[in-house]
Design a protein around this motif. Sequence first.
Motif, PDB file in Angstrom:
ATOM      1  N   GLN A 195      31.321 -76.837  63.594  1.00 45.93           N
ATOM      2  CA  GLN A 195      30.866 -76.308  64.875  1.00 45.93           C
ATOM      3  C   GLN A 195      31.975 -75.431  65.463  1.00 45.93           C
ATOM      4  OE1 GLN A 195      30.401 -79.038  68.212  1.00 45.93           O
ATOM      5  NE2 GLN A 195      28.479 -78.013  68.755  1.00 45.93           N
ATOM      6  N   HIS A 196      33.201 -75.926  65.402  1.00 46.60           N
ATOM      7  CA  HIS A 196      34.345 -75.152  65.882  1.00 46.60           C
ATOM      8  C   HIS A 196      34.487 -73.857  65.082  1.00 46.60           C
ATOM      9  CE1 HIS A 196      38.331 -74.323  67.486  1.00 46.60           C
ATOM     10  NE2 HIS A 196      38.738 -74.151  66.250  1.00 46.60           N
ATOM     11  N   THR A 197      34.353 -73.945  63.778  1.00 47.27           N
ATOM     12  CA  THR A 197      34.464 -72.762  62.922  1.00 47.27           C
ATOM     13  C   THR A 197      33.377 -71.751  63.252  1.00 47.27           C
ATOM     14  OG1 THR A 197      35.466 -74.075  61.156  1.00 47.27           O
ATOM     15  CG2 THR A 197      34.495 -71.966  60.513  1.00 47.27           C
ATOM     16  N   ALA A 198      32.147 -72.222  63.450  1.00 52.92           N
ATOM     17  CA  ALA A 198      31.031 -71.317  63.773  1.00 52.92           C
ATOM     18  C   ALA A 198      31.291 -70.589  65.083  1.00 52.92           C
ATOM     19  CB  ALA A 198      29.721 -72.094  63.832  1.00 52.92           C
ATOM     20  N   VAL A 199      31.747 -71.310  66.090  1.00 55.09           N
ATOM     21  CA  VAL A 199      32.022 -70.681  67.390  1.00 55.09           C
ATOM     22  C   VAL A 199      33.157 -69.668  67.252  1.00 55.09           C
ATOM     23  CG1 VAL A 199      32.906 -71.110  69.715  1.00 55.09           C
ATOM     24  CG2 VAL A 199      31.120 -72.579  68.764  1.00 55.09           C
ATOM     25  N   THR A 200      34.195 -70.024  66.541  1.00 56.12           N
ATOM     26  CA  THR A 200      35.322 -69.107  66.339  1.00 56.12           C
ATOM     27  C   THR A 200      34.853 -67.838  65.629  1.00 56.12           C
ATOM     28  OG1 THR A 200      36.862 -70.954  66.251  1.00 56.12           O
ATOM     29  CG2 THR A 200      37.628 -68.876  65.320  1.00 56.12           C
ATOM     30  N   GLU A 201      34.024 -67.993  64.611  1.00 56.49           N
ATOM     31  CA  GLU A 201      33.508 -66.832  63.876  1.00 56.49           C
ATOM     32  C   GLU A 201      32.589 -65.981  64.752  1.00 56.49           C
ATOM     33  OE1 GLU A 201      33.846 -65.385  60.646  1.00 56.49           O
ATOM     34  OE2 GLU A 201      35.678 -66.559  60.823  1.00 56.49           O
ATOM     35  N   MET A 202      31.839 -66.624  65.636  1.00 58.62           N
ATOM     36  CA  MET A 202      30.975 -65.869  66.541  1.00 58.62           C
ATOM     37  C   MET A 202      31.816 -65.010  67.483  1.00 58.62           C
ATOM     38  SD  MET A 202      28.222 -68.922  67.305  1.00 58.62           S
ATOM     39  CE  MET A 202      27.614 -68.243  68.822  1.00 58.62           C
ATOM     40  N   ARG A 203      32.925 -65.538  67.927  1.00 63.79           N
ATOM     41  CA  ARG A 203      33.790 -64.836  68.878  1.00 63.79           C
ATOM     42  C   ARG A 203      34.704 -63.822  68.197  1.00 63.79           C
ATOM     43  NH1 ARG A 203      35.228 -70.125  72.530  1.00 63.79           N
ATOM     44  NH2 ARG A 203      33.180 -70.238  73.507  1.00 63.79           N
ATOM     45  N   ASP A 204      35.107 -64.115  66.962  1.00 67.99           N
ATOM     46  CA  ASP A 204      36.047 -63.251  66.248  1.00 67.99           C
ATOM     47  C   ASP A 204      35.676 -63.257  64.763  1.00 67.99           C
ATOM     48  OD1 ASP A 204      38.229 -61.749  65.449  1.00 67.99           O
ATOM     49  OD2 ASP A 204      39.679 -63.367  65.713  1.00 67.99           O
ATOM     50  N   PRO A 205      34.653 -62.483  64.398  1.00 65.51           N
ATOM     51  CA  PRO A 205      34.197 -62.480  63.001  1.00 65.51           C
ATOM     52  C   PRO A 205      35.336 -62.201  62.018  1.00 65.51           C
ATOM     53  CG  PRO A 205      32.656 -61.284  64.378  1.00 65.51           C
ATOM     54  CD  PRO A 205      33.871 -61.581  65.227  1.00 65.51           C
ATOM     55  N   GLY A 206      35.379 -62.992  60.960  1.00 63.81           N
ATOM     56  CA  GLY A 206      36.407 -62.836  59.936  1.00 63.81           C
ATOM     57  C   GLY A 206      37.653 -63.656  60.190  1.00 63.81           C
ATOM     58  N   SER A 207      37.721 -64.361  61.320  1.00 61.49           N
ATOM     59  CA  SER A 207      38.925 -65.118  61.664  1.00 61.49           C
ATOM     60  C   SER A 207      39.193 -66.241  60.667  1.00 61.49           C
ATOM     61  CB  SER A 207      38.835 -65.676  63.083  1.00 61.49           C
ATOM     62  OG  SER A 207      37.728 -66.545  63.216  1.00 61.49           O
ATOM     63  N   TYR A 208      38.154 -66.866  60.164  1.00 66.30           N
ATOM     64  CA  TYR A 208      38.340 -67.962  59.212  1.00 66.30           C
ATOM     65  C   TYR A 208      38.980 -67.445  57.923  1.00 66.30           C
ATOM     66  CZ  TYR A 208      37.296 -72.177  56.516  1.00 66.30           C
ATOM     67  OH  TYR A 208      37.396 -73.306  55.737  1.00 66.30           O
ATOM     68  N   GLN A 209      38.494 -66.307  57.430  1.00 64.42           N
ATOM     69  CA  GLN A 209      39.064 -65.743  56.212  1.00 64.42           C
ATOM     70  C   GLN A 209      40.502 -65.294  56.440  1.00 64.42           C
ATOM     71  OE1 GLN A 209      37.595 -65.778  53.096  1.00 64.42           O
ATOM     72  NE2 GLN A 209      39.707 -65.322  52.545  1.00 64.42           N
ATOM     73  N   ARG A 210      40.792 -64.741  57.624  1.00 66.62           N
ATOM     74  CA  ARG A 210      42.181 -64.354  57.919  1.00 66.62           C
ATOM     75  C   ARG A 210      43.087 -65.577  57.938  1.00 66.62           C
ATOM     76  NH1 ARG A 210      39.343 -61.090  61.400  1.00 66.62           N
ATOM     77  NH2 ARG A 210      39.876 -62.320  63.253  1.00 66.62           N
ATOM     78  N   LEU A 249      42.624 -68.359  56.199  1.00 62.98           N
ATOM     79  CA  LEU A 249      42.817 -68.759  54.802  1.00 62.98           C
ATOM     80  C   LEU A 249      43.799 -67.840  54.090  1.00 62.98           C
ATOM     81  CD1 LEU A 249      39.153 -69.627  53.715  1.00 62.98           C
ATOM     82  CD2 LEU A 249      40.974 -71.203  54.370  1.00 62.98           C
ATOM     83  N   ASP A 250      43.681 -66.538  54.352  1.00 68.46           N
ATOM     84  CA  ASP A 250      44.596 -65.571  53.730  1.00 68.46           C
ATOM     85  C   ASP A 250      46.039 -65.823  54.169  1.00 68.46           C
ATOM     86  OD1 ASP A 250      42.374 -64.426  52.543  1.00 68.46           O
ATOM     87  OD2 ASP A 250      42.285 -62.730  53.939  1.00 68.46           O
ATOM     88  N   LYS A 251      46.236 -66.098  55.460  1.00 70.91           N
ATOM     89  CA  LYS A 251      47.591 -66.366  55.950  1.00 70.91           C
ATOM     90  C   LYS A 251      48.139 -67.648  55.338  1.00 70.91           C
ATOM     91  CE  LYS A 251      50.487 -66.796  60.002  1.00 70.91           C
ATOM     92  NZ  LYS A 251      50.602 -66.698  61.452  1.00 70.91           N
ATOM     93  N   ALA A 252      47.309 -68.672  55.243  1.00 71.86           N
ATOM     94  CA  ALA A 252      47.752 -69.929  54.628  1.00 71.86           C
ATOM     95  C   ALA A 252      48.164 -69.700  53.176  1.00 71.86           C
ATOM     96  CB  ALA A 252      46.651 -70.977  54.718  1.00 71.86           C
ATOM     97  N   ALA A 253      47.404 -68.888  52.452  1.00 71.53           N
ATOM     98  CA  ALA A 253      47.742 -68.592  51.054  1.00 71.53           C
ATOM     99  C   ALA A 253      49.081 -67.862  50.963  1.00 71.53           C
ATOM    100  CB  ALA A 253      46.639 -67.754  50.416  1.00 71.53           C
ATOM    101  N   ARG A 254      49.310 -66.901  51.873  1.00 70.03           N
ATOM    102  CA  ARG A 254      50.602 -66.180  51.879  1.00 70.03           C
ATOM    103  C   ARG A 254      51.760 -67.131  52.172  1.00 70.03           C
ATOM    104  NH1 ARG A 254      47.641 -62.543  54.835  1.00 70.03           N
ATOM    105  NH2 ARG A 254      48.700 -63.118  56.772  1.00 70.03           N
TER     106      ARG A 254
END
Length: 110
Positions: free
Chosen positions: A61-76, A78-83
């Motif tokens: 639910q938190h992830t969905a709301v975050t994505e609604m407010r800032d699309p692509g934030s979840y992937q960013r 994950l990308d930062k965590a990988a770096r």
Amino acid sequence: MAASHHDPSHQSVPAAEPEALRAALSPLLRAEFDGEWEATLEEAKTSHTLAGIHELLNKWQHTAVTEMRDPGSYQRLLDKAARILEQGGNPEGGSLEDMLAHIERRRRAL
């Protein structure tokens, strides 16, 4: 009359229910949710508790709301965590000592 504009921060929060969450997620995130959902259901069968299901629904639910407010934030994220994992640390982050000192300064200011 002023032109109306779309403000994603005012979208309704999807219910913490699988169907509502799936509908609010992109296809890529929906696939990730589905995988976690299946694993969590299997775990609930053996643990005989719904705690994991509630945690999963809250997380998504938190992830969905975050994505609604800032699309692509979840992937960013994950990308930062990988770096950070690749580099063995976060060069943009401060030290633990700096963070603790900052917290202490804020506590004293209260």
